[in-house]
Design an enzyme around this catalytic site. Structure first.
Site, PDB file in Angstrom:
ATOM      1  N   ARG A  54       0.799  -1.222   0.000  1.00  0.00           N
ATOM      2  CA  ARG A  54       0.000   0.000   0.000  1.00  0.00           C
ATOM      3  C   ARG A  54       0.835   1.278   0.000  1.00  0.00           C
ATOM      4  O   ARG A  54       0.623   2.180  -0.824  1.00  0.00           O
ATOM      5  CB  ARG A  54      -0.911   0.039   1.243  1.00  0.00           C
ATOM      6  CG  ARG A  54      -2.135  -0.792   1.141  1.00  0.00           C
ATOM      7  CD  ARG A  54      -2.519  -1.273   2.535  1.00  0.00           C
ATOM      8  NE  ARG A  54      -1.615  -2.340   2.876  1.00  0.00           N
ATOM      9  CZ  ARG A  54      -1.860  -3.611   2.614  1.00  0.00           C
ATOM     10  NH1 ARG A  54      -3.011  -3.959   2.134  1.00  0.00           N
ATOM     11  NH2 ARG A  54      -0.966  -4.543   2.855  1.00  0.00           N
ATOM     12  N   LYS A  82      25.015  -5.531   0.018  1.00  0.00           N
ATOM     13  CA  LYS A  82      26.475  -5.720   0.036  1.00  0.00           C
ATOM     14  C   LYS A  82      27.091  -5.115   1.282  1.00  0.00           C
ATOM     15  O   LYS A  82      28.302  -5.001   1.390  1.00  0.00           O
ATOM     16  CB  LYS A  82      27.096  -5.067  -1.212  1.00  0.00           C
ATOM     17  CG  LYS A  82      26.559  -5.609  -2.521  1.00  0.00           C
ATOM     18  CD  LYS A  82      27.140  -4.801  -3.689  1.00  0.00           C
ATOM     19  CE  LYS A  82      26.414  -5.100  -4.980  1.00  0.00           C
ATOM     20  NZ  LYS A  82      26.707  -4.077  -6.004  1.00  0.00           N
ATOM     21  N   ARG A 104      11.006   3.911   4.075  1.00  0.00           N
ATOM     22  CA  ARG A 104      10.517   2.902   5.028  1.00  0.00           C
ATOM     23  C   ARG A 104      11.724   2.108   5.499  1.00  0.00           C
ATOM     24  O   ARG A 104      12.557   1.709   4.688  1.00  0.00           O
ATOM     25  CB  ARG A 104       9.507   1.964   4.374  1.00  0.00           C
ATOM     26  CG  ARG A 104       9.243   0.736   5.245  1.00  0.00           C
ATOM     27  CD  ARG A 104       8.044  -0.036   4.842  1.00  0.00           C
ATOM     28  NE  ARG A 104       6.815   0.702   5.132  1.00  0.00           N
ATOM     29  CZ  ARG A 104       5.611   0.150   5.101  1.00  0.00           C
ATOM     30  NH1 ARG A 104       5.474  -1.120   4.798  1.00  0.00           N
ATOM     31  NH2 ARG A 104       4.546   0.856   5.369  1.00  0.00           N
TER      32      ARG A 104
HETATM   33  N1   CP Z   1      -0.589  -0.143   5.910  1.00  0.00           N
HETATM   34  C1   CP Z   1       0.627  -0.312   5.366  1.00  0.00           C
HETATM   35  O1   CP Z   1       1.603   0.368   5.705  1.00  0.00           O
HETATM   36  O2   CP Z   1       0.704  -1.302   4.431  1.00  0.00           O
HETATM   37  P1   CP Z   1       2.002  -1.731   3.591  1.00  0.00           P
HETATM   38  O3   CP Z   1       2.951  -2.381   4.558  1.00  0.00           O
HETATM   39  O4   CP Z   1       1.505  -2.685   2.530  1.00  0.00           O
HETATM   40  O5   CP Z   1       2.599  -0.484   3.004  1.00  0.00           O
END
Ligand code: CP
Length: 310
Positions: A54, A82, A104
């Site tokens: 998402r 690496k 992320r």
């Molecule tokens: N809700 C959410 O962060 O989903 P994903 O991990 O698929 O990005």
């Protein structure tokens, strides 16, 4: 540059400003209309060190709808494999003249660390157990649209609160917007001193659900548990699974939410997750694109010479 590393640090009026900005993109998204190209010439790098469906796709779609050049870096195919450090990776992305970086990462605080090393706005797409601010914004937007307001809503957040960045960001956003927040988890998955965040803690899901306006279910994050408590799915479902029978304790029109990915049959039954009127789960995904368009737009305004935050 101003970054979006978390809901912490945002004033309530800034949260509302981002929700209002997102609201303006919803109709355009429904018709798949391109934006006005306001991010043309902007290079947006999405650096994802942890899996996502998402968040990655909606940040990519959001950037493209606004006209940005969007590049995705998947850690599994990068030189991270690496042994390149996080800081060296960040400096490398910066040297390519990224105009905005979306990150992320599995480590709490990694996004803030990167934000200190680059000279462009950084948006947190989820860092460890710390925060997932755009998720909380899209959840608040969903609640506001479906319930008319966030203020005064009794929101029950149930599941693995201890390991959940979604729970943390939602607690911060929803309490800032004056919702009544209840958190519910087995005691082993409840953070200590959670009441200090202005929420009420429950271990009994049935009690927590009484009079709820919104029921937000969370996934048990086995990947963040190192040898500790991993509940059996069956046992967990019996005590903390949202079934139609259990949902009847909430208000008759209570909204069901889940950030995804769902473990059907564990924290939520398919009957509830797929309910045509009660479930807002796909609407949450839809709001995600609008919220990410708003955040990308607002965060890059300063570098585009446009007036920034309200
Ligand atoms: N809700 C959410 O962060 O989903 P994903 O991990 O698929 O990005």
């Amino acid at each position: 540059h101003r970054h979006l590393t978390g809901i912490a640090g945002l004033q309530p009026h800034e949260i509302l400003f981002l929700l209002d900005e997102a609201e303006g993109w919803i109709e355009a998204n429904r018709t798949r209309a391109k934006g006005d190209g306001r991010l043309a010439g902007i290079t947006q790098i999405n650096a994802f060190f942890e899996n996502s469906t998402r968040t990655l796709l909606s940040f990519e779609i959001a950037g493209k709808r606004l006209g940005a050049d969007v590049v995705n870096m998947h850690a599994a195919q990068s030189s991270v494999k690496k042994g390149e450090t996080l800081i060296d990776t960040a400096v490398t992305l910066n040297a390519m003249r990224a105009d905005v970086i979306v990150i992320r990462h599995m480590s709490s605080g990694a996004v803030r660390l990167i934000a200190e090393k680059v000279d462009c706005p950084v948006l947190n797409a989820g860092d460890g157990r710390h925060e997932h601010p755009t998720q909380a914004l899209l959840d608040a937007l969903t609640i506001r649209r479906r319930r008319g307001a966030v203020e005064g809503q009794r929101v029950v957040i149930c599941g693995d609160v201890l390991h959940s960045r979604v729970a943390r960001s939602n607690i911060l956003a929803l309490t800032a917007l004056a919702a009544e927040v209840r958190v519910c988890a087995p005691s082993t998955l409840m953070p200590p001193a959670i009441e200090e965040f202005g929420v009420t803690a429950f271990t009994d899901f049935d009690a927590a659900l009484e009079g709820a306006d919104v029921v937000m279910m969370l996934r048990v994050q086995n990947e963040r548990m190192s040898g500790g408590f991993i509940p059996s799915s069956r046992e967990y479902h019996l005590r903390y699974g949202l079934t139609a029978e259990r949902l009847a304790r909430a208000k008759a029109d209570a909204l069901v939410m889940h950030p995804g990915p769902m473990n059907r049959g564990v924290e939520i039954t398919s009957e509830v997750a797929d309910h045509p009127t009660r479930s807002a789960i796909t609407e949450q995904v839809e709001m995600g694109v609008a919220v990410r368009m708003a955040c990308l737009d607002v965060l890059t305004r300063k570098s585009r010479g446009v007036e920034g935050w309200a």
